[in-house]
Design an enzyme around this catalytic site. Structure first.
Site, short mmCIF file in Angstrom:
data_model
loop_
_atom_site.label_atom_id
_atom_site.label_comp_id
_atom_site.label_asym_id
_atom_site.label_seq_id
_atom_site.Cartn_x
_atom_site.Cartn_y
_atom_site.Cartn_z
N GLY A 28 11.91 1.22 0.80
CA GLY A 28 12.15 0.31 1.89
C GLY A 28 11.11 0.54 2.97
N TYR A 29 11.11 -0.33 3.97
CA TYR A 29 10.10 -0.28 5.02
C TYR A 29 10.75 -0.09 6.38
CZ TYR A 29 6.72 -1.43 1.55
OH TYR A 29 5.92 -1.35 0.45
N LEU A 30 10.31 0.97 7.07
CA LEU A 30 10.70 1.16 8.47
C LEU A 30 9.90 0.20 9.33
CD1 LEU A 30 10.87 5.04 8.43
CD2 LEU A 30 12.81 3.48 8.67
N GLU A 82 14.13 -1.95 7.14
CA GLU A 82 14.26 -3.39 7.27
C GLU A 82 14.93 -3.96 6.03
OE1 GLU A 82 10.16 -4.57 7.61
OE2 GLU A 82 9.95 -3.74 9.62
#
Length: 155
Positions: A28-30, A82
């Site tokens: 996942g992406y911060l 996100e």
């Protein structure tokens, strides 16, 4: 460190015959901002935090920093990411003196298979296996950060 990488679509699944590793990856992406993506990944039994900068004009090179973190920390950070997780299986295949990483995507990106090769220079020669298809280096649609917000099945 500067990462030099080329990406290709894959024609068929014959690459699996030569794979020497296979790992499930959840990520996942911060931050998915193109100028500075911050990724959390669990690959097999290891966790990683990675920061990538924006690609150069050719799309071949960009800054990359990666640090191994505990699985526990990675699981906690994934909860903060996100919307739009990436779920894939990575196969590693040795071709000549290089390693291709072939990602077979699942979930929202089911049907997409992308091969990547890391190089020491943008001009470095490498052997192209028969299962490689169209080059997509520099096409931001094939960045995992893009796929997390604009899944392949919606194209």
């Amino acid at each position: 460190m500067i990462e030099i990488e080329r990406k290709f679509l894959v024609k068929d699944d014959s690459y699996k015959e030569s794979a020497f590793t296979q790992n499930h990856i959840a990520q996942g992406y911060l931050s998915s901002a193109p100028a500075r993506t911050v990724r959390v990944r669990i690959k097999g039994k290891k966790g990683f935090l990675t920061i990538k900068g924006i690609s150069n004009t050719s799309g071949l090179s960009r800054f990359e920093w990666e640090k191994e973190i505990s699985i526990s920390d990675a699981e906690k950070l994934l909860l903060l990411c996100e919307k739009g997780a990436i779920d894939k299986t990575r196969f590693e295949i040795k071709v000549g003196s290089h390693i291709f990483e072939v990602d077979e995507f699942h979930g929202e990106n089911q049907g997409l298979v992308v091969a990547e090769i890391e190089l020491n220079s943008e001009e470095e020669f490498f052997e192209k296996p028969a299962w490689l298809d169209k080059e997509v280096t520099g096409d931001s649609r094939y960045y995992n950060s893009y796929l997390s917000t604009s899944p392949f099945r919606n194209w």
